[in-house]
Structure formats: C-alpha cells, structure tokens
Write an enzyme that holds these catalytic residues in place. Structure first.
Site, PDB file in Angstrom:
ATOM      1  N   CYS A 179     -10.848  10.732  20.702  1.00 11.56           N
ATOM      2  CA  CYS A 179     -10.987   9.374  20.180  1.00 11.56           C
ATOM      3  C   CYS A 179     -11.764   8.460  21.120  1.00 11.56           C
ATOM      4  CB  CYS A 179      -9.628   8.755  19.955  1.00 11.56           C
ATOM      5  SG  CYS A 179      -8.611   9.680  18.827  1.00 11.56           S
ATOM      6  N   ARG A 238     -18.248  12.592  22.495  1.00  7.76           N
ATOM      7  CA  ARG A 238     -16.882  12.993  22.800  1.00  7.76           C
ATOM      8  C   ARG A 238     -16.283  13.884  21.714  1.00  7.76           C
ATOM      9  NH1 ARG A 238     -14.745   8.756  26.341  1.00  7.76           N
ATOM     10  NH2 ARG A 238     -12.655   9.036  25.585  1.00  7.76           N
ATOM     11  N   TRP A 284     -10.466  11.583  16.585  1.00  4.72           N
ATOM     12  CA  TRP A 284     -10.374  13.043  16.709  1.00  4.72           C
ATOM     13  C   TRP A 284      -8.947  13.382  16.330  1.00  4.72           C
ATOM     14  CZ3 TRP A 284      -7.781  16.621  19.935  1.00  4.72           C
ATOM     15  CH2 TRP A 284      -8.349  17.890  19.979  1.00  4.72           C
ATOM     16  N   ASN A 295      -6.240   5.339  21.201  1.00  2.00           N
ATOM     17  CA  ASN A 295      -6.617   6.644  21.748  1.00  2.00           C
ATOM     18  C   ASN A 295      -5.394   7.169  22.473  1.00  2.00           C
ATOM     19  OD1 ASN A 295      -7.716   8.821  23.062  1.00  2.00           O
ATOM     20  ND2 ASN A 295      -9.093   7.644  24.379  1.00  2.00           N
ATOM     21  N   GLY A 296      -5.021   8.429  22.233  1.00  2.55           N
ATOM     22  CA  GLY A 296      -3.850   8.995  22.899  1.00  2.55           C
ATOM     23  C   GLY A 296      -2.816   9.433  21.887  1.00  2.55           C
ATOM     24  N   GLU A 322     -16.146  32.783  31.824  1.00  2.47           N
ATOM     25  CA  GLU A 322     -16.940  31.645  31.351  1.00  2.47           C
ATOM     26  C   GLU A 322     -17.849  32.078  30.192  1.00  2.47           C
ATOM     27  OE1 GLU A 322     -16.846  28.624  31.425  1.00  2.47           O
ATOM     28  OE2 GLU A 322     -18.849  27.911  30.982  1.00  2.47           O
ATOM     29  N   LYS A 382     -17.727  30.459  26.452  1.00  6.10           N
ATOM     30  CA  LYS A 382     -18.910  29.886  25.800  1.00  6.10           C
ATOM     31  C   LYS A 382     -19.100  30.505  24.426  1.00  6.10           C
ATOM     32  CE  LYS A 382     -19.601  26.985  27.554  1.00  6.10           C
ATOM     33  NZ  LYS A 382     -19.033  26.541  28.785  1.00  6.10           N
ATOM     34  N   GLU A 432     -16.313  29.321  21.906  1.00  6.33           N
ATOM     35  CA  GLU A 432     -16.263  27.916  21.496  1.00  6.33           C
ATOM     36  C   GLU A 432     -17.436  27.500  20.605  1.00  6.33           C
ATOM     37  OE1 GLU A 432     -16.149  24.803  24.485  1.00  6.33           O
ATOM     38  OE2 GLU A 432     -17.486  25.902  25.790  1.00  6.33           O
ATOM     39  N   HIS A 455      -6.340  49.995  31.944  1.00  5.75           N
ATOM     40  CA  HIS A 455      -4.932  49.624  31.824  1.00  5.75           C
ATOM     41  C   HIS A 455      -4.618  49.004  30.467  1.00  5.75           C
ATOM     42  CE1 HIS A 455      -4.366  50.675  35.993  1.00  5.75           C
ATOM     43  NE2 HIS A 455      -5.439  49.961  36.292  1.00  5.75           N
ATOM     44  N   LYS A 485     -15.547  16.578  23.629  1.00 10.47           N
ATOM     45  CA  LYS A 485     -16.193  16.665  24.935  1.00 10.47           C
ATOM     46  C   LYS A 485     -15.261  16.218  26.043  1.00 10.47           C
ATOM     47  CE  LYS A 485     -19.612  17.364  27.719  1.00 10.47           C
ATOM     48  NZ  LYS A 485     -19.880  18.783  28.021  1.00 10.47           N
TER      49      LYS A 485
HETATM   50  O1  M6R Z   1     -14.307  17.253  31.681  1.00 10.95           O
HETATM   51  P1  M6R Z   1     -13.642  18.473  32.199  1.00 10.95           P
HETATM   52  O2  M6R Z   1     -14.512  19.319  33.055  1.00 10.95           O
HETATM   53  O3  M6R Z   1     -12.321  18.163  32.875  1.00 10.95           O
HETATM   54  O4  M6R Z   1     -13.280  19.316  30.897  1.00 10.95           O
HETATM   55  C1  M6R Z   1     -12.526  20.486  30.958  1.00 10.95           C
HETATM   56  C2  M6R Z   1     -12.636  21.275  29.671  1.00 10.95           C
HETATM   57  O5  M6R Z   1     -12.155  20.523  28.595  1.00 10.95           O
HETATM   58  C3  M6R Z   1     -14.078  21.707  29.378  1.00 10.95           C
HETATM   59  O6  M6R Z   1     -14.617  22.425  30.429  1.00 10.95           O
HETATM   60  C4  M6R Z   1     -14.113  22.561  28.108  1.00 10.95           C
HETATM   61  O7  M6R Z   1     -13.468  23.778  28.325  1.00 10.95           O
HETATM   62  C5  M6R Z   1     -15.565  22.769  27.663  1.00 10.95           C
HETATM   63  N1  M6R Z   1     -15.651  22.628  26.247  1.00 10.95           N
HETATM   64  C6  M6R Z   1     -16.093  24.101  28.009  1.00 10.95           C
HETATM   65  O8  M6R Z   1     -17.388  24.298  27.576  1.00 10.95           O
END
Ligand code: M6R
Length: 611
Positions: free
Chosen positions: A2, A27, A75, A100-101, A484, A488, A491, A507, A606
């Site tokens: 939000c 965001r 959001w 927001n929250g 990582e 990627k 997501e 294992h 974001k």
């Molecule tokens: O702003 P931050 O680095 O604290 O955010 C952490 C995660 O929310 C962020 O890295 C998220 O996993 C991304 N979407 C990854 O691409």
C-alpha cells in the site's frame, strides 16, 4: 505494498495526489483511490481497480476538486482486490481514511461497531478505523481527539491519513510501524509513504517516528510524539534523484536494471577504493573503533537480500575468521537468540522499509544484545538507515522492477567492502584487502562481458516455457546464487523452482530427476568444481537435462543432455556476483516468453511494509 499520499494546500490537490500515486506504483498494488473535501465542504471520492491510470481515467471523466485530500494504492491483505475494498474508506460521508499496514484486532472492533449500528461496506481491516473515528465525532469530540482515541485502540502496524468535513482544512497523519513521511512546501504540506511520492512538489522532508501524530494545515504542522508531547523533528533535504520512468530501449524495467549493473557497481565503488585498501565509507561515529571490537556477525534480511547475506557469510568466515550467522528476519524477530559476544548486527535491505527486517532490528536494540547495528541499504533516507548505528549504502539507483537485480549485486559489492574494513580495523591481512580491491575493480567489465551473452541466454530460456518445475544447483558460495536463481525464476515466471547444494542431491532430490525438469547449475572453476562435476554426472546418469553456466576451464562437454553457456575465467571472490547475472537473464526471458507481468508479478510488492 500500500502507498499513501495526502496534501493540504492553497490550490487543488487532485493532480498532486495522482502524480504521487504514479510515483508509488513501483511498490505493487491492485487498486487505487482518492478523496478530497470540496468547496461545499463535502467529501468526494473516486476509486478504481487496477492501475493508477484507470483511476486517472475516471477522474478525467468526473474530476474532484478540493484543497485537502488523501489518496492510496492498495495491495490486498484483508478482502479481495475490488472497488469496495479500495481506499479511501468513508464513514457517514464525514470522515475519510487511507491506511497502510494491518489492524490486528479489527475483528473485535468491527463487532463492537456493528453493535452500535455501523454498516460495513468492505472486507478490509481499515474500515474499523474510519467508523471508530466517526463514532467519537458523534460524541462531539474534536477530530484530533477522535483520531487519538481511535489509534489508542488499534493493535498492529499502520500509517494513516485522515480527513473530515468536521475540520475541512486539516489533514491528520499517524505513523505506527508503517513508513510515513511529511513533505513541507511553501504554505502547503504533504504526506507520503516515501519521499518519491512527493518529489514533484518538495524536497524538504520530516521523517516521522513510531507513535508520531501530525495535525497538518496550510499554516501549521504540529507533530506530537507517542506521549502526545509536541516535538520538533529535524527537517531534511532529500538528495534522492527524481527517477526517470523512461525505459529507453528496454521493454521492461527488470531488463534495464539487469543491464545497469556495471554502472550501479561502478557507482557503488566510486570514491571508496584506494590501491591497497578500502576508504572508511561506513557512516556513523566511531565506526572503525567499533569494527575493531567485532567478534561475531549476525546478518538479518528477507528474500533476495537474505541470499546476499548467505553469500557474505561464506566470505566473512573464509576471509576474516569471524563467526557469521544469517537468518531471515521473519524468523529472527520472533525467537529467543543466544547472545554472541561483541556482535555486529547487519541488516540488508534494498528498500530499507521491510517490516520484518525493521522489527528484527528493533528487537535487538530493545534487548541491548549487540555491539552495534549496521544497515546495508539502497535508500539513504529509509527507516532502516535512520534506525541503525551505522550505514553502508549501495548506489544502485532506484530499482523499479519487483524482482531485485542490481540491488542484490551491489549489496554483494558493499558486503565485500565491509569485510575489507573489518580486516583493516583489526590490522589484519593487507594482502587479502588488496585482493578484494583488485577483484572489485574488475567487476564492471566482467559483468559487461556476461551481458553480451543476452541473446544466447534468451535462446536457452525458450526451452523453459512449458516447464512446471526447475532445480538449481551450486556448491559453496554458489549455493546461495542457485537459491537466488530459483527465487527469480519462481517470482516472475511462476515456475516452481528449488535450489539445492549439489552435494545434497543424493539425499533426496535425485528422486525427482527425469527428462522433464530442467536442472540449472552454476559452475565456476573453483576448488569445488570436480565435486560439482561428479554431482552433475549423477544427474546425467538418471536422464536429467542440464543447463550449465560453466567456466570453460572446467572442461565440461556439451551434448544433447547438457546445454552450456560458457563463462569467463574470473577470480573466485567475485564469482557469486558474476554468476548471478546470467540467472537473472534466464528468468527474465522465461517470464517474457510466458507472457507474465515481468515488472509487477502477481501477488507481490516491491516494498514489503507489512508483516
Ligand atoms: O527491500 P528488501 O531488500 O528488504 O526486500 C526484501 C524482499 O522482499 C525482496 O528481496 C524480494 O524477495 C524481491 N522480490 C526479490 O526479487
């Protein structure tokens, strides 16, 4: 997540609010809305599901005009994305609220308000706030007192913007846990979830603290602290560049940001390296003296930033011999952690506003269990930076794509600077620092050479379009690189992906191997390469299809089961940074081929400002 924008001015505010919402689009959100108090002292509200552009279209057809207003990008947390759930929420056409929250005790409050006769029109937790304020106005309390009485009953983390026809020239803002900034103009005042939202109208900001309660008019900006004492918060001039939304030659911000990595790394290193040492580039008083005392390091972060922490732990223990633990913030914040002696508590975050990471920092500060806190962050004026003893900034520039790319690689760069500074502070291993400095200097050019493989990687990605699962493998500090890569892919392309340290295959995960599930491995020519090659043979022998990013010197042969993108021979220390880049491109092109919303993947935001 939000976003809030509000304004009280001597001119119509709708356009300012709309522009602010556009600036918060990065965001992630699913609906948007705006409410102003018009010349007849009535609230006018417009809401729309989908993009801010949809709201703008509605406003174009039926403009709302007022000098005081609030707006929001939502959001969804409580209630599906729908117009009736979009903010601002109203009560009796006399109060409007954006939030927001999360209000954790909303259920109980809702029941009480329903008993008093309030009808709820949304499924949100927010609606209790607006009705509660109204219920106090009904008892003839002033707007300030009504909001105060309301927030005293709220549990959870929130930022609020409130307007009311009872006091049509006033905007009230409250911060408790979720970020909120006040922007100061000439005879006008703004609120926003971050400074970006207000950069068009001001560069002077007041960063609110938890518990702050603001009463804002054109003439007055009163800020009260959690005990409702009037306070003076420092006014800061923002140095944040107003970012351009120009995609240039690129179709997506993610692609643009992947290609910005050489420049982002260069900017992050700018002015920080000498021939044989790293300049003291960590902000905060007495930092080198503190680093000299450090005997253990705890890194806490979320998502991609957590992966950067995992890689750093390999480096830290290898190069400094200082024990280093890494944990995701949402776990760390809720468990009892055995104290470690002279611990440096490092938070990593691109945004500096991640709720769990901030809460973990708050926890160790309250426990007084640490030597000092250091935040590594891409946003100078963020909450995390302001709450930490020390800060070490990345200079990646604004990252708009939800999938983090350049923020991650620049985090890795500054983590190496931190390690070098720890070594320097302790008067140890000058040769090791020299090595770090030399390797880092080579990094931008090496990454340029990887980016030239863009079309090769695009071709490889074509083979992933119809896949449902993928397995990523790495060993040593390349294991978090594999993690990582898997994050990627999942997501942005919505393909289920997992990462394993290659030695763990036998294992359990070996049972999954067949000709269907692609297995991606990162294979630099380090001391672990022969071990990795044996693991890859185990996959091949079971009919698995391999997609490798491999150093030519590793001499792995390509065939119909083994697809290879050749990687240059590079120093071991920077290999995790370099091998991340082709995995970013692989995910990017897979998502493009699948036609997903690359920059705004479904269900994600974001900046994750709620728990
Ligand atoms: O702003 P931050 O680095 O604290 O955010 C952490 C995660 O929310 C962020 O890295 C998220 O996993 C991304 N979407 C990854 O691409």
């Amino acid at each position: 997540m939000c976003g809030i924008v509000g304004a009280v001015a001597q001119r119509p505010v709708s356009e300012i609010l709309l522009e602010g919402l556009h600036r918060l689009e990065y965001r992630g959100y699913d609906s948007a809305g705006i409410a102003v108090i018009n010349a007849e002292k009535k609230i006018e509200r417009v809401r729309a599901v989908g993009r801010v552009a949809a709201l703008a279209e509605k406003l174009n057809e039926a403009p709302v005009v007022g000098f005081v207003g609030i707006s929001h990008t939502r959001w969804a947390t409580h209630g599906e994305p729908a117009e009736r759930n979009a903010h601002p929420h109203l009560s009796q056409q006399r109060v409007a609220v954006v939030h927001n929250g999360i209000i954790e005790n909303h259920q109980l409050l809702r029941e009480n308000l329903q008993q008093k006769g309030y009808q709820f029109t949304s499924d949100t937790d927010t609606e209790v706030v607006v009705h509660l304020i109204d219920s106090y106005l009904e008892q003839s309390l002033s707007l300030v007192d009504a909001v105060r009485k309301t927030v005293a009953q709220l549990e959870g983390a929130y930022a609020l913007g409130v307007i009311s026809t009872e006091e049509p020239d006033t905007l009230i803002a409250v911060r408790q846990g979720s970020p909120l900034v006040v922007g100061l103009g000439l005879g006008e005042t703004f609120i926003g979830s971050d400074v970006q939202a207000m950069l068009r109208v001001t560069r002077q900001f007041v960063y609110l603290e938890n518990g702050d309660f603001c009463v804002l008019t054109c003439e007055q900006r009163c800020i009260y602290d959690k005990d409702f004492q009037l306070v003076e918060r420092p006014v800061k001039e923002s140095t944040v560049g107003s970012f351009s939304s120009d995609l240039g030659q690129y179709s997506h911000y993610m692609h643009k940001e992947i290609f910005e990595q050489p420049i982002a790394i260069q900017a992050t290193l700018e002015g920080r390296l000498e021939a044989h040492k790293v300049k003291p580039c960590i902000r905060g008083e007495g930092v080198m003296e503190t680093l000299a005392e450090v005997e253990s390091v705890q890194i806490v972060a979320c998502g991609t930033s957590y992966h950067a922490g995992l890689i750093a732990a390999y480096w830290m223990e290898e190069l400094t011999n200082i024990p280093c633990r890494v944990e995701v913030a949402s776990e760390y914040r809720y468990r009892r952690c055995a104290p470690h002696k002279n611990m440096l508590f490092v938070t990593l975050s691109q945004s500096g506003e991640t709720a769990d990471t901030l809460a973990a920092l708050e926890k160790v500060k309250q426990e007084k269990s640490i030597l000092a806190s250091l935040s590594i962050c891409n946003v100078d004026e963020s909450s995390l930076v302001r709450e930490s003893d020390f800060s070490l900034l990345t200079a990646a520039g604004p990252e708009i794509g939800v999938a983090s790319t350049k923020a991650f690689t620049t985090q890795l760069v500054v983590l190496q600077l931190l390690i070098a500074l720890l070594l320097q502070a302790k008067g140890e291993a000058e040769s090791m620092v020299t090595q770090i400095v030399e390797d880092l200097k080579k990094l931008p050019i090496i990454i340029e050479s990887i980016l030239e493989k863009d079309s090769q990687i695009k071709q490889m990605a074509e083979q992933f379009i119809d896949k449902n699962n993928a397995l990523f493998l790495g060993r040593g500090d390349q294991y978090p690189v594999a993690m990582e890569g898997a994050l990627k892919l999942k997501e942005i392309s919505y393909i289920h992906a997992e990462a394993y340290p290659a030695g763990e295959l036998k294992h359990g995960p070996l049972a999954l191997v067949d000709g269907e599930m692609p297995i991606i491995a990162v294979a630099p020519n380090t001391h672990l390469i022969e071990k990795l090659k044996s693991n890859l043979e185990e996959v091949r022998a079971r009919g698995g299809v391999l997609y490798l990013f491999a150093d030519q010197a590793a001499e792995i042969q390509a065939d119909e089961q083994v697809h290879i993108i050749n990687m240059p021979n590079i120093p071991d220390l920077i290999a995790p940074i370099v091998y991340t880049v082709p995995l970013q491109l692989l995910s990017y092109y897979t998502a493009v081929f699948k036609g997903t919303d690359v920059d705004k993947p479904r269900n994600l935001a974001k900046s994750v400002t709620v728990e």
